[in-house]
Design an enzyme around this catalytic site. Structure first.
Site, PDB file in Angstrom:
ATOM      1  N   PRO A  89       2.793  32.678  34.720  1.00  0.00           N
ATOM      2  CA  PRO A  89       1.461  32.251  34.275  1.00  0.00           C
ATOM      3  C   PRO A  89       0.434  33.287  34.718  1.00  0.00           C
ATOM      4  O   PRO A  89       0.431  33.711  35.864  1.00  0.00           O
ATOM      5  CB  PRO A  89       1.241  30.928  34.997  1.00  0.00           C
ATOM      6  CG  PRO A  89       2.551  30.523  35.534  1.00  0.00           C
ATOM      7  CD  PRO A  89       3.383  31.756  35.669  1.00  0.00           C
ATOM      8  N   GLU A  90      -0.398  33.720  33.810  1.00  0.00           N
ATOM      9  CA  GLU A  90      -1.400  34.731  34.121  1.00  0.00           C
ATOM     10  C   GLU A  90      -2.762  34.060  34.311  1.00  0.00           C
ATOM     11  O   GLU A  90      -2.882  32.846  34.289  1.00  0.00           O
ATOM     12  CB  GLU A  90      -1.409  35.791  33.018  1.00  0.00           C
ATOM     13  CG  GLU A  90      -0.056  36.520  32.954  1.00  0.00           C
ATOM     14  CD  GLU A  90      -0.094  37.802  32.145  1.00  0.00           C
ATOM     15  OE1 GLU A  90      -1.186  38.313  31.883  1.00  0.00           O
ATOM     16  OE2 GLU A  90       0.992  38.299  31.795  1.00  0.00           O
TER      17      GLU A  90
END
Ligand SMILES: [Zn+2]
Length: 288
Positions: free
Chosen positions: A14-15
């Site tokens: 997840p960014e």
């Protein structure tokens, strides 16, 4: 549930846009809640899971984000730090397996917080507020990308300090926080910079272009609630809506939307990297 992505055939960390989306959803649930108990389940105390017992009887003041970390300041001077790793999920519903942390909150709606982490890259620990020595990435992190602290002067100075490939340097979080693999590729394509260009050799005129591209891709993705977050929520394998706006990431062997040349995929620092060899001209001395 709120958490990492796990899509058909591939998983991705997840960014920033996904973590920001999660933060916004966690905030109304957790702000002001008191932690009544904190327990590790199928995880051992250590650098990834530290000092959780100190969270007991403290109140969560707010839910913040720094880069890809979630920070929950507590009212007695400590801070809970959560990193979702690749597959971390925070949920008020008990997972069937891979539960690592369970927090009981004061009575009310959703009074248990579960942290599930299938692949064990996540973290859930308590530190005295602002003391990040045990988290080198957080301690050395550059400015928040959407803040005024991330500006052309600061960015130019940061790039001058490194001869590393620009893609690798962006992923280090040092010149700017929160730029992960997908958004690094997209921002480098938008600003026409080869991902293997040494950071200090990025042309001066391209630095503000890269800075703006980073701000743009992150802002657009936050507005779209991230790239692949929704698939995890709906558990049907569909990708989040920013996926439709990716120009190079995941488009290997397809035509570049700008020039029509074929998009290539190479591996830099162990990460899949997509770029257009015509729009993003290679620097002579680039090395992987
Ligand atoms: Zn092109």
């Amino acid at each position: 549930m709120w958490g990492g992505r796990f899509t058909k055939g591939r998983s991705a960390i997840p960014e920033l846009p996904e973590v920001e989306t999660i933060r916004r959803e966690l905030s109304p649930w957790l702000t002001g809640r008191i932690i009544l108990s904190a327990n590790l389940v199928d995880a051992s105390p250590g650098p990834k899971y530290a000092n959780l017992e100190r969270a007991v009887s403290q109140r969560i003041m707010t839910v913040k984000r720094r880069g890809k970390f979630l920070l929950l300041p507590l009212d007695k001077g400590d801070e809970l730090i959560v990193h979702l790793g690749m597959t971390g999920i925070i949920s008020p519903t008990a997972p069937k397996k891979h539960l690592r942390v369970k927090l009981e909150l004061n009575p009310g709606e959703n009074s248990t917080l579960y942290f599930q982490d299938t692949r064990r890259f996540g973290r859930f620990l308590l530190v005295p507020a602002g003391q990040y020595q045990s988290l080198p990435t957080l301690a050395a992190m550059g400015p928040e990308p959407l803040s005024k602290d991330f500006n052309p002067g600061q960015f130019q100075k940061a790039l001058q300090a490194s001869a590393t490939a620009i893609k690798t340097y962006l992923l280090s979080q040092k010149p700017v926080a929160g730029v992960g693999n997908i958004y690094a590729d997209e921002a480098l394509w938008r600003s026409r910079i080869h991902p293997l260009s040494p950071a200090k050799q990025v042309a001066k005129r391209q630095i503000p272009l890269l800075l703006n591209a980073i701000k743009e891709v992150l802002t657009e993705s936050i507005a779209a609630q991230g790239t692949t977050l929704n698939d995890y929520r709906t558990v049907n394998g569909d990708l989040g809506s920013f996926r439709n706006r990716l120009k190079v990431y995941g488009h290997e062997n397809e035509p570049c939307p700008n020039c029509g040349d074929v998009i290539e995929r190479i591996v830099i620092a162990g990460r899949s990297t997509h770029y257009c060899p015509r729009c993003q001209k290679a620097h002579k001395e680039v090395k992987r």
